[in-house]
Design a protein around this motif. Structure first.
Motif, PDB file in Angstrom:
ATOM      1  N   PRO A  64       0.834  -1.216   0.000  1.00  0.00           N
ATOM      2  CA  PRO A  64       0.000   0.000   0.000  1.00  0.00           C
ATOM      3  C   PRO A  64       0.864   1.260   0.000  1.00  0.00           C
ATOM      4  N   ASP A  65       0.225   2.371  -0.322  1.00  0.00           N
ATOM      5  CA  ASP A  65       0.919   3.651  -0.303  1.00  0.00           C
ATOM      6  C   ASP A  65       1.075   4.179   1.119  1.00  0.00           C
ATOM      7  N   LEU A  66       0.194   3.740   2.018  1.00  0.00           N
ATOM      8  CA  LEU A  66       0.218   4.208   3.399  1.00  0.00           C
ATOM      9  C   LEU A  66      -0.551   3.237   4.274  1.00  0.00           C
ATOM     10  N   LEU A  67      -0.042   3.018   5.480  1.00  0.00           N
ATOM     11  CA  LEU A  67      -0.734   2.222   6.490  1.00  0.00           C
ATOM     12  C   LEU A  67      -0.958   3.100   7.711  1.00  0.00           C
ATOM     13  N   LEU A  68      -2.221   3.195   8.138  1.00  0.00           N
ATOM     14  CA  LEU A  68      -2.552   3.830   9.415  1.00  0.00           C
ATOM     15  C   LEU A  68      -2.815   2.699  10.393  1.00  0.00           C
ATOM     16  N   LEU A  69      -2.022   2.639  11.439  1.00  0.00           N
ATOM     17  CA  LEU A  69      -2.011   1.493  12.337  1.00  0.00           C
ATOM     18  C   LEU A  69      -2.352   1.901  13.764  1.00  0.00           C
ATOM     19  N   ASP A  70      -3.455   1.359  14.264  1.00  0.00           N
ATOM     20  CA  ASP A  70      -3.827   1.563  15.661  1.00  0.00           C
ATOM     21  C   ASP A  70      -3.005   0.601  16.517  1.00  0.00           C
ATOM     22  N   LEU A  71      -2.637   1.009  17.705  1.00  0.00           N
ATOM     23  CA  LEU A  71      -1.845   0.130  18.575  1.00  0.00           C
ATOM     24  C   LEU A  71      -2.699  -0.899  19.292  1.00  0.00           C
ATOM     25  N   TYR A 126     -13.490  16.246  14.660  1.00  0.00           N
ATOM     26  CA  TYR A 126     -13.452  15.914  13.242  1.00  0.00           C
ATOM     27  C   TYR A 126     -12.631  16.932  12.447  1.00  0.00           C
ATOM     28  N   SER A 127     -12.751  18.211  12.791  1.00  0.00           N
ATOM     29  CA  SER A 127     -11.989  19.235  12.065  1.00  0.00           C
ATOM     30  C   SER A 127     -10.486  19.002  12.222  1.00  0.00           C
ATOM     31  N   ASP A 128     -10.065  18.537  13.391  1.00  0.00           N
ATOM     32  CA  ASP A 128      -8.645  18.224  13.587  1.00  0.00           C
ATOM     33  C   ASP A 128      -8.244  16.985  12.792  1.00  0.00           C
ATOM     34  N   LEU A 129      -9.149  16.014  12.672  1.00  0.00           N
ATOM     35  CA  LEU A 129      -8.872  14.828  11.858  1.00  0.00           C
ATOM     36  C   LEU A 129      -8.720  15.219  10.388  1.00  0.00           C
ATOM     37  N   LEU A 130      -9.531  16.141   9.921  1.00  0.00           N
ATOM     38  CA  LEU A 130      -9.382  16.632   8.549  1.00  0.00           C
ATOM     39  C   LEU A 130      -7.991  17.211   8.326  1.00  0.00           C
ATOM     40  N   ASP A 131      -7.494  17.957   9.304  1.00  0.00           N
ATOM     41  CA  ASP A 131      -6.145  18.521   9.208  1.00  0.00           C
ATOM     42  C   ASP A 131      -5.088  17.418   9.163  1.00  0.00           C
ATOM     43  N   VAL A 132      -5.276  16.383   9.975  1.00  0.00           N
ATOM     44  CA  VAL A 132      -4.339  15.254   9.993  1.00  0.00           C
ATOM     45  C   VAL A 132      -4.332  14.559   8.638  1.00  0.00           C
ATOM     46  N   VAL A 133      -5.500  14.283   8.098  1.00  0.00           N
ATOM     47  CA  VAL A 133      -5.587  13.592   6.805  1.00  0.00           C
ATOM     48  C   VAL A 133      -4.984  14.455   5.702  1.00  0.00           C
ATOM     49  N   GLU A 134      -5.243  15.745   5.738  1.00  0.00           N
ATOM     50  CA  GLU A 134      -4.639  16.639   4.744  1.00  0.00           C
ATOM     51  C   GLU A 134      -3.116  16.571   4.829  1.00  0.00           C
ATOM     52  N   SER A 135      -2.582  16.603   6.028  1.00  0.00           N
ATOM     53  CA  SER A 135      -1.138  16.515   6.219  1.00  0.00           C
ATOM     54  C   SER A 135      -0.587  15.168   5.742  1.00  0.00           C
ATOM     55  N   LEU A 136      -1.279  14.082   6.085  1.00  0.00           N
ATOM     56  CA  LEU A 136      -0.842  12.750   5.657  1.00  0.00           C
ATOM     57  C   LEU A 136      -0.831  12.632   4.140  1.00  0.00           C
ATOM     58  N   THR A 137      -1.860  13.140   3.489  1.00  0.00           N
ATOM     59  CA  THR A 137      -1.903  13.028   2.036  1.00  0.00           C
ATOM     60  C   THR A 137      -0.817  13.864   1.387  1.00  0.00           C
ATOM     61  N   LYS A 138      -0.538  15.024   1.935  1.00  0.00           N
ATOM     62  CA  LYS A 138       0.560  15.847   1.389  1.00  0.00           C
ATOM     63  C   LYS A 138       1.903  15.144   1.561  1.00  0.00           C
ATOM     64  N   GLN A 139       2.104  14.554   2.723  1.00  0.00           N
ATOM     65  CA  GLN A 139       3.402  13.946   3.024  1.00  0.00           C
ATOM     66  C   GLN A 139       3.599  12.587   2.359  1.00  0.00           C
ATOM     67  N   TRP A 140       2.563  11.732   2.340  1.00  0.00           N
ATOM     68  CA  TRP A 140       2.757  10.353   1.908  1.00  0.00           C
ATOM     69  C   TRP A 140       2.070   9.985   0.601  1.00  0.00           C
ATOM     70  N   ILE A 141       0.998  10.666   0.241  1.00  0.00           N
ATOM     71  CA  ILE A 141       0.244  10.280  -0.949  1.00  0.00           C
ATOM     72  C   ILE A 141       0.625  11.141  -2.144  1.00  0.00           C
ATOM     73  N   ASN A 142       0.485  12.433  -2.017  1.00  0.00           N
ATOM     74  CA  ASN A 142       0.707  13.309  -3.164  1.00  0.00           C
ATOM     75  C   ASN A 142       2.118  13.242  -3.712  1.00  0.00           C
ATOM     76  N   LYS A 143       3.105  13.081  -2.873  1.00  0.00           N
ATOM     77  CA  LYS A 143       4.478  13.001  -3.376  1.00  0.00           C
ATOM     78  C   LYS A 143       4.706  11.715  -4.178  1.00  0.00           C
ATOM     79  N   GLU A 144       3.932  10.660  -3.856  1.00  0.00           N
ATOM     80  CA  GLU A 144       4.038   9.403  -4.594  1.00  0.00           C
ATOM     81  C   GLU A 144       3.311   9.486  -5.932  1.00  0.00           C
TER      82      GLU A 144
END
Length: 146
Positions: A64-71, A126-144
């Protein structure tokens, strides 16, 4: 002519249905090019990554391009899954972001020492989760997918 963009595959390993729903909605809002796959425990995650998930029909899963893993998951927790992923030569390149409710420094240190790419405490709003997802996509998805 532009080459078609392959949807990014994001695997979410989390056993909390409410968290999964919020993560799905946040990715729908922030990453139209993302395909999400949810697994609900560490055993199901490893089966999926090794191509033994029912949806994969016995084929090896592309990394996968990214794994979000709960502990904190049943059967095999995120700590055990992280160790297994990072010790597998095919999977160790998988960007693995810990996304958990634990803010414990020992958990953070454990994950960092075992190769997690990032450690995020699940946001409460939820608004903070949106910020997290935006950051994750910029860092791990969009660059790929540029």
């Amino acid at each position: 002519m532009n080459k078609p963009v392959k949807p990014a595959l994001v695997v979410v390993a989390d056993d909390d249905p409410d968290d999964c729903l919020m993560i799905r909605e946040a990715f729908e809002d922030q990453c139209a090019d993302c395909t999400l796959c949810f697994v609900h425990d560490g055993e199901e995650l490893m089966d999926f990554l090794h191509g033994q998930h029912p949806d994969r029909e016995g084929q090896t899963c592309p990394v996968p391009d990214l794994l979000l893993l709960d502990l904190n998951m049943p059967l095999k927790d995120g700590r055990q899954s992280l160790q297994e992923i990072k010790s597998d030569p095919r999977l160790q390149v998988l960007p693995t972001v810990i996304m958990t409710t634990s803010s414990d420094q020992d958990d953070r240190d454990f994950c960092q020492q075992r190769g997690a790419n990032d450690y995020i405490v699940k946001p409460r709003k939820y608004s903070d989760l949106l910020d997290v997802v935006e950051s994750l996509t910029k860092q791990w998805i969009n660059k790929e997918h540029d």
